[in-house]
Design a protein around this motif. Structure first.
Motif, PDB file in Angstrom:
ATOM      1  N   LEU A   1       4.291   1.032   7.354  1.00  0.00           N
ATOM      2  CA  LEU A   1       3.491   2.261   7.322  1.00  0.00           C
ATOM      3  C   LEU A   1       3.818   3.091   6.087  1.00  0.00           C
ATOM      4  O   LEU A   1       2.924   3.708   5.484  1.00  0.00           O
ATOM      5  CB  LEU A   1       3.730   3.075   8.592  1.00  0.00           C
ATOM      6  CG  LEU A   1       3.148   2.492   9.882  1.00  0.00           C
ATOM      7  CD1 LEU A   1       3.576   3.336  11.081  1.00  0.00           C
ATOM      8  CD2 LEU A   1       1.625   2.396   9.820  1.00  0.00           C
TER       9      LEU A   1
ATOM     10  N   ARG B   1       2.095   1.452   3.224  1.00  0.00           N
ATOM     11  CA  ARG B   1       0.651   1.720   3.307  1.00  0.00           C
ATOM     12  C   ARG B   1       0.301   3.103   2.777  1.00  0.00           C
ATOM     13  O   ARG B   1      -0.836   3.338   2.353  1.00  0.00           O
ATOM     14  CB  ARG B   1       0.212   1.604   4.773  1.00  0.00           C
ATOM     15  CG  ARG B   1      -1.124   0.894   4.965  1.00  0.00           C
ATOM     16  CD  ARG B   1      -1.554   0.946   6.408  1.00  0.00           C
ATOM     17  NE  ARG B   1      -2.701   0.077   6.655  1.00  0.00           N
ATOM     18  CZ  ARG B   1      -3.460   0.119   7.737  1.00  0.00           C
ATOM     19  NH1 ARG B   1      -3.178   0.993   8.695  1.00  0.00           N
ATOM     20  NH2 ARG B   1      -4.475  -0.696   7.892  1.00  0.00           N
TER      21      ARG B   1
ATOM     22  N   GLU C   1      -3.526  -0.665  -3.309  1.00  0.00           N
ATOM     23  CA  GLU C   1      -4.765  -1.207  -2.755  1.00  0.00           C
ATOM     24  C   GLU C   1      -4.806  -2.714  -2.935  1.00  0.00           C
ATOM     25  O   GLU C   1      -4.119  -3.279  -3.778  1.00  0.00           O
ATOM     26  CB  GLU C   1      -5.989  -0.575  -3.441  1.00  0.00           C
ATOM     27  CG  GLU C   1      -6.146   0.906  -3.210  1.00  0.00           C
ATOM     28  CD  GLU C   1      -7.389   1.461  -3.884  1.00  0.00           C
ATOM     29  OE1 GLU C   1      -8.042   0.704  -4.641  1.00  0.00           O
ATOM     30  OE2 GLU C   1      -7.713   2.638  -3.651  1.00  0.00           O
TER      31      GLU C   1
ATOM     32  N   LEU D   1      -1.248  -4.096  -2.439  1.00  0.00           N
ATOM     33  CA  LEU D   1      -0.780  -3.573  -1.162  1.00  0.00           C
ATOM     34  C   LEU D   1      -0.317  -4.709  -0.253  1.00  0.00           C
ATOM     35  O   LEU D   1       0.734  -4.611   0.403  1.00  0.00           O
ATOM     36  CB  LEU D   1      -1.901  -2.770  -0.488  1.00  0.00           C
ATOM     37  CG  LEU D   1      -1.613  -2.226   0.905  1.00  0.00           C
ATOM     38  CD1 LEU D   1      -0.362  -1.369   0.921  1.00  0.00           C
ATOM     39  CD2 LEU D   1      -2.816  -1.430   1.423  1.00  0.00           C
ATOM     40  N   LYS D   2      -1.082  -5.796  -0.199  1.00  0.00           N
ATOM     41  CA  LYS D   2      -0.690  -6.943   0.622  1.00  0.00           C
ATOM     42  C   LYS D   2       0.679  -7.466   0.207  1.00  0.00           C
ATOM     43  O   LYS D   2       1.564  -7.691   1.045  1.00  0.00           O
ATOM     44  CB  LYS D   2      -1.724  -8.064   0.497  1.00  0.00           C
ATOM     45  CG  LYS D   2      -3.089  -7.748   1.066  1.00  0.00           C
ATOM     46  CD  LYS D   2      -4.049  -8.898   0.802  1.00  0.00           C
ATOM     47  CE  LYS D   2      -5.456  -8.605   1.270  1.00  0.00           C
ATOM     48  NZ  LYS D   2      -6.389  -9.714   0.968  1.00  0.00           N
TER      49      LYS D   2
ATOM     50  N   GLY E   1       3.562  -5.090   1.024  1.00  0.00           N
ATOM     51  CA  GLY E   1       3.875  -5.095   2.445  1.00  0.00           C
ATOM     52  C   GLY E   1       4.650  -6.328   2.856  1.00  0.00           C
ATOM     53  O   GLY E   1       5.684  -6.227   3.547  1.00  0.00           O
TER      54      GLY E   1
ATOM     55  N   PHE F   1      -4.035  -5.207   7.263  1.00  0.00           N
ATOM     56  CA  PHE F   1      -3.082  -4.207   6.777  1.00  0.00           C
ATOM     57  C   PHE F   1      -3.611  -3.520   5.527  1.00  0.00           C
ATOM     58  O   PHE F   1      -3.430  -2.300   5.344  1.00  0.00           O
ATOM     59  CB  PHE F   1      -1.745  -4.898   6.475  1.00  0.00           C
ATOM     60  CG  PHE F   1      -0.742  -4.041   5.759  1.00  0.00           C
ATOM     61  CD1 PHE F   1      -0.073  -3.028   6.422  1.00  0.00           C
ATOM     62  CD2 PHE F   1      -0.461  -4.258   4.410  1.00  0.00           C
ATOM     63  CE1 PHE F   1       0.872  -2.240   5.762  1.00  0.00           C
ATOM     64  CE2 PHE F   1       0.474  -3.479   3.748  1.00  0.00           C
ATOM     65  CZ  PHE F   1       1.144  -2.468   4.418  1.00  0.00           C
ATOM     66  N   SER F   2      -4.281  -4.286   4.669  1.00  0.00           N
ATOM     67  CA  SER F   2      -4.774  -3.729   3.404  1.00  0.00           C
ATOM     68  C   SER F   2      -6.072  -2.954   3.565  1.00  0.00           C
ATOM     69  O   SER F   2      -6.514  -2.296   2.618  1.00  0.00           O
ATOM     70  CB  SER F   2      -4.979  -4.853   2.377  1.00  0.00           C
ATOM     71  OG  SER F   2      -6.103  -5.652   2.692  1.00  0.00           O
TER      72      SER F   2
ATOM     73  N   VAL G   1      -7.126  -0.095   5.182  1.00  0.00           N
ATOM     74  CA  VAL G   1      -6.816   1.169   5.864  1.00  0.00           C
ATOM     75  C   VAL G   1      -8.131   1.796   6.355  1.00  0.00           C
ATOM     76  O   VAL G   1      -9.116   1.819   5.625  1.00  0.00           O
ATOM     77  CB  VAL G   1      -6.099   2.104   4.869  1.00  0.00           C
ATOM     78  CG1 VAL G   1      -5.697   3.405   5.565  1.00  0.00           C
ATOM     79  CG2 VAL G   1      -4.873   1.421   4.264  1.00  0.00           C
TER      80      VAL G   1
END
Length: 259
Positions: free
Chosen positions: A32, A35, A40, A44-45, A48, A98-99, A101
């Motif tokens: 979180l 995120r 982006e 982001l992937k 994470g 997850f990516s 949002v």
């Protein structure tokens, strides 16, 4: 309940259920944070995957130093095959979701295999603020649906599942993350998850451990047992469902196949 990384509940020193739940929870909290860093897409992937994997590896090395770890994001050390205790983790299951949002259908999987079978596990759904675990397994309520509901992939549901849905007069419910799909059965969001499109041990180990603890039926697509900590970690198919649906689903697959 929220825990600070590095400070598990005292019970985690001897209780693998508590440790699994704590590990999944704190990894989810870290995700979180990632995120919220403004990244982006692929960036982001990747961030994470990396952050959750590194945290889980660090905490397992600290709190269960003698155990082996099989992680989707790590190199497979075959020494695990000679260890009686192996943690099977997916640091971020549902990377795509997850990516995207604010989607909440992504998860963290933490399971423990010991002496031939899964003995503990937890699935965190951080965006929901929930961690489902084998220590206090979900209580599955009676189905509230008039027709069976089958969880399927958002992008690639197996073709045979459409035929199965017709056979059962079921509706298909698309969602991300294998863990989210399995847990959806325990939460009375769906009644079954039937998959044959290719997965690995980390995709299902923790969700299956929680599903079993909740009293749900779990098996390979042909009704044979799911086996973990194998040399080949490819475990392409599974069924998780309410026990009353198991016989009909397995019989359909045996008769019609799953191509």
């Amino acid at each position: 309940m929220t825990f600070a990384p590095g400070t598990p509940p005292a019970e985690a020193a001897t209780d693998d259920h508590v440790l699994a739940s704590w590990l999944a929870t704190v990894a989810g909290e870290r995700l979180l944070e990632v995120r919220g860093e403004g990244l982006e897409g692929r960036e982001l992937k990747d961030a994470g995957d990396r952050a959750a994997h590194e945290l889980l590896m660090e905490l397992l090395a600290e709190h269960r130093p003698s155990d082996s770890v099989l992680s989707e994001e790590g190199k497979d050390d075959k020494a695990r095959l000679d260890n009686s205790r192996v943690w099977i983790v997916d640091p971020l299951d549902g990377t795509r979701e997850f990516s995207e949002v604010p989607r909440d259908d992504w998860a963290v999987h933490v399971a423990l295999w010991q002496d031939g079978d899964l003995v503990a596990g937890a699935v965190a759904q951080p965006a929901l603020g929930e961690t489902f675990n084998t220590g206090t397994p979900p209580v599955v309520p009676p189905s509230t649906a008039q027709r069976p509901r089958i969880a399927v992939s958002r992008s690639r549901p197996p073709a045979f599942v459409h035929a199965l849905a017709k056979e059962l007069d079921a509706e298909l419910v698309p969602m991300g993350s294998a863990g989210v799909k399995v847990i959806s059965v325990a939460r009375d969001i769906t009644d079954a998850y039937v998959h044959a499109g290719g997965q690995y041990e980390w995709d299902s180990a923790a969700p299956v451990a929680v599903a079993r603890a909740a009293g749900l039926f779990t098996s390979r697509i042909d009704g044979t047992p799911l086996e973990y900590n194998q040399e080949d970690v490819y475990l392409p198919d599974l069924i998780v469902c309410r026990p009353e649906l198991a016989e009909r689903i397995v019989a359909f697959v045996k008769e019609h196949g799953y191509e």
